[in-house]
Design a protein around this motif. Sequence first.
Motif, PDB file in Angstrom:
ATOM      1  N   ARG A  68      11.316 -42.129 -38.122  1.00 51.38           N
ATOM      2  CA  ARG A  68      10.070 -41.784 -37.428  1.00 51.38           C
ATOM      3  C   ARG A  68       9.928 -40.263 -37.320  1.00 51.38           C
ATOM      4  O   ARG A  68      10.906 -39.539 -37.151  1.00 51.38           O
ATOM      5  CB  ARG A  68      10.057 -42.401 -36.030  1.00 51.38           C
ATOM      6  CG  ARG A  68      10.044 -43.926 -36.082  1.00 51.38           C
ATOM      7  CD  ARG A  68      10.074 -44.555 -34.721  1.00 51.38           C
ATOM      8  NE  ARG A  68       8.871 -44.211 -33.969  1.00 51.38           N
ATOM      9  CZ  ARG A  68       8.739 -44.455 -32.662  1.00 51.38           C
ATOM     10  NH1 ARG A  68       9.718 -45.034 -31.988  1.00 51.38           N
ATOM     11  NH2 ARG A  68       7.631 -44.125 -32.038  1.00 51.38           N
TER      12      ARG A  68
ATOM     13  N   ALA B 115       9.628 -39.147 -31.293  1.00 47.18           N
ATOM     14  CA  ALA B 115       8.395 -39.804 -31.715  1.00 47.18           C
ATOM     15  C   ALA B 115       7.700 -40.481 -30.540  1.00 47.18           C
ATOM     16  O   ALA B 115       6.489 -40.701 -30.574  1.00 47.18           O
ATOM     17  CB  ALA B 115       8.696 -40.833 -32.802  1.00 47.18           C
TER      18      ALA B 115
ATOM     19  N   ASP C 115      12.885 -37.784 -35.568  1.00 44.97           N
ATOM     20  CA  ASP C 115      13.369 -38.252 -34.274  1.00 44.97           C
ATOM     21  C   ASP C 115      14.875 -38.485 -34.415  1.00 44.97           C
ATOM     22  O   ASP C 115      15.311 -39.206 -35.305  1.00 44.97           O
ATOM     23  CB  ASP C 115      12.651 -39.561 -33.916  1.00 44.97           C
ATOM     24  CG  ASP C 115      12.967 -40.055 -32.531  1.00 44.97           C
ATOM     25  OD1 ASP C 115      14.164 -40.190 -32.191  1.00 44.97           O
ATOM     26  OD2 ASP C 115      12.016 -40.338 -31.782  1.00 44.97           O
TER      27      ASP C 115
ATOM     28  N   ALA D 126       9.040 -37.000 -35.395  1.00 48.14           N
ATOM     29  CA  ALA D 126       8.969 -36.530 -34.011  1.00 48.14           C
ATOM     30  C   ALA D 126       7.745 -35.642 -33.836  1.00 48.14           C
ATOM     31  O   ALA D 126       7.278 -34.998 -34.781  1.00 48.14           O
ATOM     32  CB  ALA D 126      10.230 -35.755 -33.662  1.00 48.14           C
TER      33      ALA D 126
END
Length: 99
Positions: free
Chosen positions: A11, A31, A5, A13
Amino acid sequence: MKLRDPVAPSRVALPDSNLQVLLNQEAYFFAGRETMKQFQADPIRYSGPLTDPVSQQRFQPTRRSPKTKYKKRTYYFESTLTQRQFAVSPDSYTMRREN
């Protein structure tokens, strides 16, 4: 391959078109909706270098970079000259071209 992301790089995606933003010829995945909205509010903060759709040159957009919205997509340009060229015939520049 894991997509990160761009707003929250820790995080992963999701490769989901509902969590995708197209900017110039680049596609960004997120994400979740919250990071996608953050990106949309300030795309040049998170995008990194973009490819000018007319000149095909990579450049780092700034708040002063010329930009245009066309068919629900934002395009940033390295100069007002390429922005004007795009305005004359936008459909010829909306698909990524190979150099």
